[in-house]
Motif scaffolding. Structure first.
Motif, PDB file in Angstrom:
ATOM      1  N   ALA A  38       8.729  -8.686 -11.810  1.00  0.00           N
ATOM      2  CA  ALA A  38       8.528  -7.895 -10.597  1.00  0.00           C
ATOM      3  C   ALA A  38       9.876  -7.613  -9.937  1.00  0.00           C
ATOM      4  O   ALA A  38      10.891  -8.198 -10.303  1.00  0.00           O
ATOM      5  CB  ALA A  38       7.618  -8.654  -9.618  1.00  0.00           C
ATOM      6  N   ALA A  39       9.866  -6.712  -8.975  1.00  0.00           N
ATOM      7  CA  ALA A  39      11.041  -6.403  -8.172  1.00  0.00           C
ATOM      8  C   ALA A  39      10.576  -6.299  -6.726  1.00  0.00           C
ATOM      9  O   ALA A  39       9.387  -6.120  -6.457  1.00  0.00           O
ATOM     10  CB  ALA A  39      11.679  -5.096  -8.622  1.00  0.00           C
ATOM     11  N   GLU A  51       0.805  -1.212   0.000  1.00  0.00           N
ATOM     12  CA  GLU A  51       0.000   0.000   0.000  1.00  0.00           C
ATOM     13  C   GLU A  51       0.841   1.267   0.000  1.00  0.00           C
ATOM     14  O   GLU A  51       0.328   2.347   0.271  1.00  0.00           O
ATOM     15  CB  GLU A  51      -0.937  -0.003   1.212  1.00  0.00           C
ATOM     16  CG  GLU A  51      -1.944  -1.136   1.191  1.00  0.00           C
ATOM     17  CD  GLU A  51      -2.723  -1.272   2.492  1.00  0.00           C
ATOM     18  OE1 GLU A  51      -2.350  -0.620   3.498  1.00  0.00           O
ATOM     19  OE2 GLU A  51      -3.691  -2.043   2.508  1.00  0.00           O
ATOM     20  N   ASP A  52       2.141   1.159  -0.292  1.00  0.00           N
ATOM     21  CA  ASP A  52       3.009   2.334  -0.341  1.00  0.00           C
ATOM     22  C   ASP A  52       3.239   2.682  -1.815  1.00  0.00           C
ATOM     23  O   ASP A  52       3.987   1.993  -2.513  1.00  0.00           O
ATOM     24  CB  ASP A  52       4.343   2.054   0.353  1.00  0.00           C
ATOM     25  CG  ASP A  52       5.203   3.304   0.470  1.00  0.00           C
ATOM     26  OD1 ASP A  52       5.360   4.011  -0.541  1.00  0.00           O
ATOM     27  OD2 ASP A  52       5.716   3.562   1.561  1.00  0.00           O
ATOM     28  N   PRO A  53       2.597   3.749  -2.308  1.00  0.00           N
ATOM     29  CA  PRO A  53       2.698   4.059  -3.734  1.00  0.00           C
ATOM     30  C   PRO A  53       4.127   4.373  -4.192  1.00  0.00           C
ATOM     31  O   PRO A  53       4.492   4.069  -5.326  1.00  0.00           O
ATOM     32  CB  PRO A  53       1.778   5.271  -3.920  1.00  0.00           C
ATOM     33  CG  PRO A  53       1.486   5.783  -2.566  1.00  0.00           C
ATOM     34  CD  PRO A  53       1.734   4.685  -1.590  1.00  0.00           C
ATOM     35  N   CYS A 101       9.528  -0.301  -7.335  1.00  0.00           N
ATOM     36  CA  CYS A 101       9.613  -1.709  -7.738  1.00  0.00           C
ATOM     37  C   CYS A 101       9.201  -1.888  -9.190  1.00  0.00           C
ATOM     38  O   CYS A 101       9.845  -2.632  -9.943  1.00  0.00           O
ATOM     39  CB  CYS A 101       8.747  -2.578  -6.826  1.00  0.00           C
ATOM     40  SG  CYS A 101       9.399  -2.706  -5.139  1.00  0.00           S
ATOM     41  N   GLU A 102       8.162  -1.192  -9.625  1.00  0.00           N
ATOM     42  CA  GLU A 102       7.733  -1.268 -11.034  1.00  0.00           C
ATOM     43  C   GLU A 102       8.822  -0.744 -11.964  1.00  0.00           C
ATOM     44  O   GLU A 102       9.096  -1.333 -13.011  1.00  0.00           O
ATOM     45  CB  GLU A 102       6.440  -0.484 -11.233  1.00  0.00           C
ATOM     46  CG  GLU A 102       5.225  -1.114 -10.591  1.00  0.00           C
ATOM     47  CD  GLU A 102       4.033  -0.179 -10.531  1.00  0.00           C
ATOM     48  OE1 GLU A 102       4.022   0.866 -11.229  1.00  0.00           O
ATOM     49  OE2 GLU A 102       3.089  -0.489  -9.777  1.00  0.00           O
ATOM     50  N   ARG A 103       9.432   0.371 -11.607  1.00  0.00           N
ATOM     51  CA  ARG A 103      10.497   0.946 -12.431  1.00  0.00           C
ATOM     52  C   ARG A 103      11.707   0.023 -12.532  1.00  0.00           C
ATOM     53  O   ARG A 103      12.274  -0.167 -13.596  1.00  0.00           O
ATOM     54  CB  ARG A 103      10.936   2.301 -11.890  1.00  0.00           C
ATOM     55  CG  ARG A 103       9.943   3.397 -12.156  1.00  0.00           C
ATOM     56  CD  ARG A 103      10.422   4.667 -11.524  1.00  0.00           C
ATOM     57  NE  ARG A 103      10.387   5.744 -12.483  1.00  0.00           N
ATOM     58  CZ  ARG A 103      10.577   7.005 -12.168  1.00  0.00           C
ATOM     59  NH1 ARG A 103      10.855   7.337 -10.926  1.00  0.00           N
ATOM     60  NH2 ARG A 103      10.519   7.929 -13.089  1.00  0.00           N
ATOM     61  N   VAL A 104      12.106  -0.558 -11.409  1.00  0.00           N
ATOM     62  CA  VAL A 104      13.258  -1.461 -11.405  1.00  0.00           C
ATOM     63  C   VAL A 104      12.946  -2.714 -12.227  1.00  0.00           C
ATOM     64  O   VAL A 104      13.782  -3.171 -13.018  1.00  0.00           O
ATOM     65  CB  VAL A 104      13.691  -1.814  -9.967  1.00  0.00           C
ATOM     66  CG1 VAL A 104      14.713  -2.941  -9.957  1.00  0.00           C
ATOM     67  CG2 VAL A 104      14.249  -0.575  -9.279  1.00  0.00           C
ATOM     68  N   ALA A 105      11.762  -3.272 -12.067  1.00  0.00           N
ATOM     69  CA  ALA A 105      11.381  -4.456 -12.854  1.00  0.00           C
ATOM     70  C   ALA A 105      11.417  -4.135 -14.348  1.00  0.00           C
ATOM     71  O   ALA A 105      11.928  -4.929 -15.146  1.00  0.00           O
ATOM     72  CB  ALA A 105       9.995  -4.943 -12.429  1.00  0.00           C
TER      73      ALA A 105
END
Length: 141
Positions: free
Chosen positions: A59-60, A40-42, A48-52
């Motif tokens: 996923a990351a 729940e932490d945007p 994580c989305e950017r790294v993946a």
């Protein structure tokens, strides 16, 4: 005195080496936050989305320290009693409180290099033939 020109552009040796700028501190203070463990932490989710996407993975995962990252990697890749090969000045060897052995049950073997860097010929000096069921298996470099 250190020559500024000899310093790396990005120094990832330790999070205690870098100092955030005023703009970075402001961005941290203003970041949206939430329960990271409940996804729940945007801000963490976006990271994580950017790294993946950068790594081309599905996923990351966010981890709070490099030591924690290392220890999880050891547990994923090495079974208890197996061996990790590290360059003799490796951070994990000198600054992680015996983590490979204490937390992952891994043995550590070192090789000579230069500031964490070694080549295949240097690696070959520590690779050995399997020793049957009485010797530790070399598993991770």
């Amino acid at each position: 005195m250190t020559n500024e020109a000899s310093r790396p552009a990005v120094d990832l040796y330790s999070d205690t080496v870098s100092r955030p700028s005023a703009a970075m501190r402001q961005a941290m203070a203003e970041a949206e936050v939430g329960n990271e463990q409940a996804m729940e932490d945007p801000t963490v989710n976006l990271l994580c989305e950017r790294v993946a996407a950068l790594l081309g993975t599905e996923a990351a995962m966010f981890l709070p320290s490099g030591t924690m990252c290392n220890e999880i990697a050891y547990r994923v890749w090495v079974d208890r009693g197996e061996e990790i090969i590290l360059e003799e000045s490796a951070h994990a060897l000198h600054f992680e409180a015996g983590g490979p052995a204490a937390l992952a049950g891994a043995m550590v073997r070192t090789l000579k290099g230069r500031c964490g860097i070694f080549d295949a010929a240097e690696l070959e000096t520590v690779i050995r033939a399997p020793r049957g069921h009485h010797g530790q298996r070399q598993k991770l470099v």
